[in-house]
Enzyme design. Structure first.
Site, PDB file in Angstrom:
ATOM      1  N   ASP A  52      -3.525 -12.857  54.414  1.00 50.98           N
ATOM      2  CA  ASP A  52      -2.853 -12.437  53.207  1.00 50.98           C
ATOM      3  C   ASP A  52      -3.145 -13.507  52.151  1.00 50.98           C
ATOM      4  O   ASP A  52      -3.799 -14.526  52.428  1.00 50.98           O
ATOM      5  CB  ASP A  52      -1.346 -12.252  53.474  1.00 50.98           C
ATOM      6  CG  ASP A  52      -0.714 -11.317  52.469  1.00 50.98           C
ATOM      7  OD1 ASP A  52       0.324 -10.723  52.769  1.00 50.98           O
ATOM      8  OD2 ASP A  52      -1.276 -11.180  51.363  1.00 50.98           O
TER       9      ASP A  52
HETATM   10  C1  GLC Z   1       0.186  -9.815  48.603  1.00 49.63           C
HETATM   11  C2  GLC Z   1       0.817  -9.004  49.722  1.00 49.63           C
HETATM   12  C3  GLC Z   1      -0.144  -8.122  50.446  1.00 49.63           C
HETATM   13  C4  GLC Z   1      -1.224  -7.650  49.500  1.00 49.63           C
HETATM   14  C5  GLC Z   1      -2.030  -8.853  49.069  1.00 49.63           C
HETATM   15  C6  GLC Z   1      -3.111  -8.485  48.058  1.00 49.63           C
HETATM   16  O1  GLC Z   1       0.667 -11.112  48.661  1.00 49.63           O
HETATM   17  O2  GLC Z   1       1.545  -9.736  50.699  1.00 49.63           O
HETATM   18  O3  GLC Z   1       0.615  -7.046  51.004  1.00 49.63           O
HETATM   19  O4  GLC Z   1      -2.052  -6.705  50.150  1.00 49.63           O
HETATM   20  O5  GLC Z   1      -1.221  -9.880  48.534  1.00 49.63           O
HETATM   21  O6  GLC Z   1      -2.547  -8.006  46.894  1.00 49.63           O
END
Ligand code: GLC
Length: 739
Positions: A278
Site C-alpha cells: 500500500d
Molecule cells: C491508499 C489506500 C489503498 C489505495 C492506495 C492507492 O492509501 O490504503 O486502499 O488503493 O492508497 O490509492
C-alpha cells in the site's frame, strides 16, 4: 527510440506457456536496473491518495525504464503520454501498468461496497464491477485497486464502507463476484478486462479500536476462519495482484510479513500474481519500529515477498545496492519482475501498449444509459428497510411531503468515499428526485441543520415545513468524507444536532421517515424509536436518489439485508451475529438472571441484526426439513423450506441458511451463514427453497489447527435474517470415517 519494435512478435495467445516463454526471453535481455524498474510504482499528480505527492522527476524515471506502473493518472490522453515515455523512450520499451482505486464505479458511481453487499445479489455486484471495468478501461486504466475484501466488525473504522461487512461467507461470495466483474473470465480476455487487486491483505479491518492503521492482534484461528477467507476467494477467482495492508498482524507489519506474503499466499494458496504494497508501506516499516532505516525496510519487504513498491521509492533507491551487498539475490529480483511482466503480457500490453488508450471508446463508454441503469438497479437493491410502522411507507404520490435534513440536497455526498471520476457529474439529490417523482405533489423543503455543526437555527424552518405537510422525510447521516480511509470516528452516533432536530420534529405528531445516508453502521436506537420508518440508503451512488425516491413512494419494493450488525450503542462493539455461547450464555427468557454474560445497562442483542431487512410485503417460512439426518461420506444433505408471500404485493426475499455446530473439539460460533438465495414471489405465491449442505460447509480448525470436520451434531436454521430463524430441530451428524 526504444527497441520497441525489437521487443516481441504478436502474442501467440495468452496461454501460460506462451506467456512464460515471452517473459523469460525478455528477462534474459533486461539489465538488473531494468528488472528493478518493474518493481516500482509511482503516483501521477492527477490525484493524490496518500501522504506523499508525485515525484518531480517522474517523466525522467519512466523514460529511463525505472518504473513499472503509474497510478492515479486519469484520462486516455494523459495516460497515453505516460505510456509514450515508457514505450518510446526507455531502452526496451516495456509498457506501464496504470492503476487506480476504481472501488464502486469509475464515472458511473455505484453504491459504496457496503451498500452493494446489502443487496446479497451476486449478479448485480458482478455487473457493477463489470461496468466499472468497462468505464475504467475506456479511461486508459488496466488495473484497479479493488476488490477491498477486509472483514470489518468495528463501525468506528471508516473503511468498513469499502468492504462487504462482517461475514466471511458473504464476503467471499462478493469477492469472487467482483474479481470476475473486473477481470472477466480470464485476465486480458478483452480490453475491458482490468487487473483486480485484492486488498488489503490481511485483516486490516480488525484495526484495534477501529482506529485506522492501528495494530491487529488476533488468534491464528480467528485470522484463518474469519478474516482470511475472502482474500482466498478472490485469489481462487483469479485475482492476479494483492495489496499488502498497512497494519501489523501479531507484531509483524504485513509489508514485512513473510508468513502471510509467502507462506500463506504462495505456499498454501498458490497465488501466482504479484504483491504490491500500500502507499509508502515499505517506508512505514521504520515508523512501525521493525526497520532502522529504509534500506533495511526494503530488504525486509523483498525477503517477505513484496514484488512492487507503491510510491515509496525504496526499491528504486536501494535494491541494486542490496544485490551488490548480497542482502538480496538477483533471483529474488527476477522473481518479482517476472510476476509483474507476466501480468503485463496477459493484459496484452506487449502486443499493444495502447490497447486501453482509445479516445473514441473513452467518449462512448462513460455514463451510458446501460451503465446508469445498472447503477440504479444496484442502488435500489442496496436499500434496507429497517423499520416501517403502520405501513408509513410507501408514501402516497402527489401528497404534501416535507423533505428536511442536512443531506436532503446532498449530491456529491451520495457518491460516498473512493468515488473515482464520479465528481465529473453531479447526481440528483434526494430532494430533486422526490420532486421529479411528484410533479403534482407539494414538496416542502427545509434543511433544518448541518451534518456536523451544532447550529440549531434552522430547526424552526424545518418544524414549519413538517407542520404544513402530511408526512416528513428526514435525510440524515454522514457526509461522504466521514467514512473511508483515515476517517475513523470515536462515536457512531448521528453527527451534530441531527438527533435534536428529529426530537423537535417528533413533537409535530406527523409521520416521520428517516432516510439514512452513511458509510458505517450507526447507533440509531433513539432515532429509530422516534421514527415511524427507517430506510438505510448508505451512500447510494449516481442513481441513488432516484432509487430512494422510487422506494419511498412504492414504485419499488425494497429487498436489501444488512451485511453488518447495527449495534444499539458503541458500548456493544465489537458485536456481530453468531457470537459464541460462552460458559454462561445470557438467556433472553430470564434477562434478570445474574452470573450471565451480559451488560447491566444494555441488552446483548443489537438494534438490527446481520441479514435483517423488511419489505413492503411479508413472507412466511414453513416446513423446514432435511432429507437426511446423517451426512454420508461424499454425500450431501438437502435442507428445504417453504417461503410464502403473505402480503399484498410482489417482493424479493433473501432466504438465509445458517448452521450451528452443537459440539466439537473447539468452541464454535453459535451460527454461521452457509447459504442464501434470492426469491421473488407474487402475493400468495409459495415456493420451496432448497440448500445443499456438503462436507465442505462443515470444515473448521480442530484444536490442533488442522482443517477438517467432526461428528457434530449440526443444526440447520433458515430464515429472513440471523435472528428470526426456524429450526424445528433440524439436526444432522456426520457419518463416522469422514471426520
Ligand atoms: C491508499 C489506500 C489503498 C489505495 C492506495 C492507492 O492509501 O490504503 O486502499 O488503493 O492508497 O490509492
Amino acid at each position: 527510440m526504444g527497441e520497441t519494435n525489437a521487443v516481441m512478435s504478436p502474442m501467440q495467445g495468452s496461454t501460460d506457456a506462451a506467456v512464460t516463454a515471452r517473459v523469460e526471453a525478455l528477462l534474459g535481455r533486461m539489465t538488473l536496473e531494468e528488472k528493478i524498474g518493474q518493481t516500482i510504482l509511482f503516483t501521477s499528480s492527477d490525484t493524490i491518495t496518500g501522504p506523499t505527492g508525485a515525484r518531480a522527476d517522474l517523466a525522467d524515471v519512466i523514460a529511463k525504464g525505472n518504473c513499472g506502473g503509474i497510478f492515479n493518472a486519469h484520462g486516455v490522453a494523459n495516460i497515453r503520454r505516460y505510456q509514450d515515455l515508457a514505450v518510446k523512450k526507455s531502452r526496451l520499451g516495456i509498457p506501464l501498468l496504470f492503476g487506480s482505486d476504481v472501488i464502486h464505479g469509475y464515472k458511473t458511481i455505484f453504491p459504496i461496497p457496503l451498500g452493494e453487499a446489502a443487496s446479497w445479489d451476486m449478479k448485480v455486484i458482478e455487473a457493477s464491477a463489470r461496468t466499472a471495468a468497462i468505464e475504467a478501461s475506456a479511461g486508459g486504466l488496466n488495473w484497479t485497486f479493488a476488490p477491498m475484501v477486509d472483514i470489518a466488525r468495528d463501525p468506528r473504522w471508516g473503511r468498513i464502507a469499502e468492504g462487504s461487512g462482517e461475514d466471511p461467507f458473504l464476503g467471499s461470495a462478493i469477492a469472487r463476484a467482483r474479481v470476475l466483474g473486473f477481470q472477466g473470465e480470464h485476465l486480458g480476455a478483452d480490453h475491458s478486462s482490468i487487473l483486480a487487486c485484492v486488498k488489503h491483505f490481511a485483516a486490516y479491518g480488525a484495526a484495534q479500536a477501529g482506529r485506522d492503521y492501528n495494530i491487529v492482534d488476533m488468534s491464528e484461528r480467528t485470522l484463518r476462519e474469519v478474516y482470511l477467507p475472502p482474500y482466498k476467494a478472490a485469489i481462487d477467482a483469479g485475482a492476479m495482484s494483492v495489496m499488502a495492508s498497512f497494519n501489523e498482524v501479531n507484531g509483524i507489519p504485513v509489508t514485512a510479513n513473510r508468513y502471510l506474503l509467502t507462506r500463506v499466499l504462495r505456499d498454501e494458496w498458490g497465488f501466482k500474481g504479484f504483491v504490491v504494497t500500500d502507499y509508502t508501506g515499505i517506508n512505514e516499516l521504520v515508523k512501525h519500529g521493525i526497520a532502522a532505516d529504509e534500506y533495511i525496510a526494503g530488504k525486509e519487504a523483498m525477503l517477505a515477498g513484496v514484488d512492487m513498491d507503491m510510491q515509496g521509492g525504496v526499491y528504486l533507491d536501494y535494491l541494486k545496492k542490496m544485490v551488490d551487498r548480497g542482502d538480496v539475490s538477483v533471483a529474488e529480483i527476477n522473481q518479482a519482475a517476472r510476476r509483474i511482466l507476466e501480468v503485463k503480457f496477459k493484459l496484452g500490453l506487449f502486443d499493444d501498449p495502447y490497447r486501453y488508450c482509445d479516445e473514441a471508446r473513452e467518449a462512448a463508454l462513460s455514463r451510458t444509459p446501460e451503465h446508469l441503469q445498472a447503477a440504479y438497479q444496484m442502488a435500489f437493491e442496496s436499500l434496507v428497510l429497517l423499520k416501517n410502522n403502520g405501513g408509513t411507507l410507501p408514501l402516497k404520490l402527489g401528497g404534501k411531503i416535507a423533505v428536511v435534513g442536512p443531506l436532503a440536497e446532498a449530491q456529491s455526498d451520495l457518491l460516498g468515499t473512493w468515488s473515482a471520476e464520479g465528481y465529473t457529474h453531479s447526481p440528483d439529490s434526494i430532494l430533486t428526485a422526490v420532486r421529479k417523482l411528484n410533479p403534482n405533489g407539494e414538496i416542502l423543503y427545509s434543511k433544518g441543520c448541518d451534518v456536523s455543526s451544532g447550529d440549531e437555527s434552522g430547526f424552526e424552518g424545518a418544524v414549519k415545513a413538517v407542520e404544513n405537510a402530511d408526512a416528513a422525510v428526514l435525510v440524515l447521516g454522514e457526509s461522504a468524507d466521514m467514512s473511508g480511509e483515515a476517517a475513523s470516528r470515536s462515536s457512531i452516533s448521528l453527527p451534530g444536532v441531527q438527533t435534536k432536530l428529529l426530537e423537535r420534529l417528533k413533537k409535530t405528531g406527523k409521520p416521520l421517515v428517516i432516510v439514512l445516508l452513511n458509510g458505517r453502521p450507526l447507533a440509531i436506537e433513539r432515532e429509530s424509536s422516534l421514527a415511524d420508518a427507517v430506510l438505510e440508503a448508505w451512500h447510494p451512488g449516481s442513481k441513488g436518489a432516484e432509487a430512494v425516491a422510487d422506494t419511498l413512494f412504492g414504485k419499488c419494493n425494497p429487498s436489501g439485508k444488512l451485511p453488518v450488525t447495527f449495534p444499539r450503542n458503541l458500548g456493544q462493539v465489537p458485536i456481530y451475529y453468531g457470537e459464541k455461547n460462552t460458559g454462561r450464555p445470557f438467556d433472553p427468557a430470564n434477562p434478570c438472571e445474574k452470573y450471565k454474560s451480559k451488560y447491566i445497562d444494555c441488552p446483548n442483542d443489537p438494534l438490527y441484526p446481520f441479514g435483517f431487512g423488511l419489505s413492503y410485503t411479508t413472507f412466511e417460512y414453513s416446513k423446514l426439513r432435511l432429507d437426511h439426518k446423517t451426512l454420508d461420506p461424499n454425500g450431501s444433505i438437502i435442507a428445504s423450506v417453504e417461503v410464502t408471500n403473505t402480503g399484498e404485493r410482489e417482493g424479493a426475499e433473501i432466504v438465509q441458511l445458517y448452521l450451528r455446530t452443537h459440539s466439537g473439539s473447539v468452541t464454535r460460533p453459535s451460527l454461521e451463514l452457509k447459504g442464501f438465495q434470492r426469491v421473488t414471489l407474487k402475493p400468495g405465491e409459495r415456493r420451496e427453497v432448497q440448500f445443499r449442505i456438503g462436507e465442505s460447509d462443515l470444515v473448521f480448525l480442530h484444536s490442533d489447527m488442522t482443517w477438517g470436520t467432526e461428528a457434530g451434531p449440526f443444526e440447520v436454521f433458515i430464515g429472513p435474517n440471523s435472528r428470526d430463524l426456524q429450526s424445528e430441530e433440524c439436526v444432522f451428524t456426520v457419518a463416522p470415517g469422514r471426520q
